[in-house]
Design a protein around this motif. Sequence first.
Motif, mmCIF file in Angstrom:
data_model
loop_
_atom_site.group_PDB
_atom_site.id
_atom_site.type_symbol
_atom_site.label_atom_id
_atom_site.label_comp_id
_atom_site.label_asym_id
_atom_site.label_seq_id
_atom_site.Cartn_x
_atom_site.Cartn_y
_atom_site.Cartn_z
ATOM 1 N N GLY A 171 0.831 -1.188 0.000
ATOM 2 C CA GLY A 171 0.000 0.000 0.000
ATOM 3 C C GLY A 171 0.869 1.243 0.000
ATOM 4 N N THR A 172 0.238 2.393 0.183
ATOM 5 C CA THR A 172 0.951 3.670 0.202
ATOM 6 C C THR A 172 0.955 4.212 1.622
ATOM 7 N N TRP A 173 2.123 4.694 2.040
ATOM 8 C CA TRP A 173 2.335 5.180 3.392
ATOM 9 C C TRP A 173 2.870 6.612 3.367
ATOM 10 N N LYS A 174 2.365 7.440 4.273
ATOM 11 C CA LYS A 174 2.908 8.786 4.489
ATOM 12 C C LYS A 174 3.998 8.660 5.556
ATOM 13 N N ILE A 175 5.197 9.143 5.212
ATOM 14 C CA ILE A 175 6.347 9.051 6.112
ATOM 15 C C ILE A 175 6.588 10.414 6.755
ATOM 16 N N THR B 20 6.262 9.978 0.785
ATOM 17 C CA THR B 20 5.476 8.747 0.696
ATOM 18 C C THR B 20 6.339 7.605 0.178
ATOM 19 N N VAL B 21 5.935 6.406 0.563
ATOM 20 C CA VAL B 21 6.488 5.183 -0.016
ATOM 21 C C VAL B 21 5.304 4.285 -0.364
ATOM 22 N N THR B 22 5.467 3.538 -1.442
ATOM 23 C CA THR B 22 4.430 2.596 -1.866
ATOM 24 C C THR B 22 5.076 1.238 -2.077
ATOM 25 N N TYR B 23 4.485 0.225 -1.449
ATOM 26 C CA TYR B 23 4.934 -1.156 -1.616
ATOM 27 C C TYR B 23 3.913 -1.899 -2.465
ATOM 28 N N VAL C 111 9.982 4.975 -3.582
ATOM 29 C CA VAL C 111 10.335 5.935 -2.543
ATOM 30 C C VAL C 111 10.260 7.356 -3.094
ATOM 31 N N HIS C 112 9.538 8.223 -2.389
ATOM 32 C CA HIS C 112 9.447 9.654 -2.707
ATOM 33 C C HIS C 112 9.545 10.403 -1.381
ATOM 34 N N LEU C 113 10.757 10.665 -0.938
ATOM 35 C CA LEU C 113 11.000 11.342 0.336
ATOM 36 C C LEU C 113 11.737 12.642 0.055
ATOM 37 N N GLY C 114 11.028 13.744 0.130
ATOM 38 C CA GLY C 114 11.629 15.037 -0.182
ATOM 39 C C GLY C 114 12.162 15.029 -1.601
ATOM 40 N N GLU D 229 -3.278 4.248 1.885
ATOM 41 C CA GLU D 229 -4.035 3.431 0.947
ATOM 42 C C GLU D 229 -3.543 1.997 1.047
ATOM 43 N N GLN D 230 -4.478 1.073 1.161
ATOM 44 C CA GLN D 230 -4.131 -0.346 1.209
ATOM 45 C C GLN D 230 -3.901 -0.842 -0.218
ATOM 46 N N GLY D 231 -2.933 -1.727 -0.369
ATOM 47 C CA GLY D 231 -2.594 -2.242 -1.700
ATOM 48 C C GLY D 231 -3.556 -3.218 -2.250
#
Length: 135
Positions: free
Chosen positions: A15-19, A26-29, A41-44, A133-135
């Motif tokens: 799913g997608t996680w707010k870090i 955000t990161v999405t697995y 991975v989208h961190l800054g 969001e759940q995957g």
Amino acid sequence: MTSDPALQALDRLVGTWKITGGHEGTVTYRWLNDFFLQQDVHLGDTHGIEIIGRERTLMAEPSADIKSRYYGDDGSTLDYTYELAGDTLTIWAGDRGSPAYFKGVFSSDGRHLTGAWVYPDGGGYESNAERLEQG
């Protein structure tokens, strides 16, 4: 999905996680197939992908540990080792037992992962995740 119980346990990450914490974004697995999980991975200003699964070189058995390699937009390639024991996720930088690692605990509803990166020099930072969001 994979029949590997240790790898299958990482399905909790899909799913997608707010870090928040030391890095924001955000990161999405998502599953690539029965053997590999991909993290986007989208961190800054940092962007990359990580492929997570068991190493299996030509004509060899799969590795005992779940390993990953991160490919960053700055050209970095970083190796990690994953372990999920109960509700505790540990990600070592490099091999199991490394002095640099992340340790986090999933909430009972699976919507939060609260933890921190620890560095051998005494440094590190909080790194918390909230499922968007759940995957």
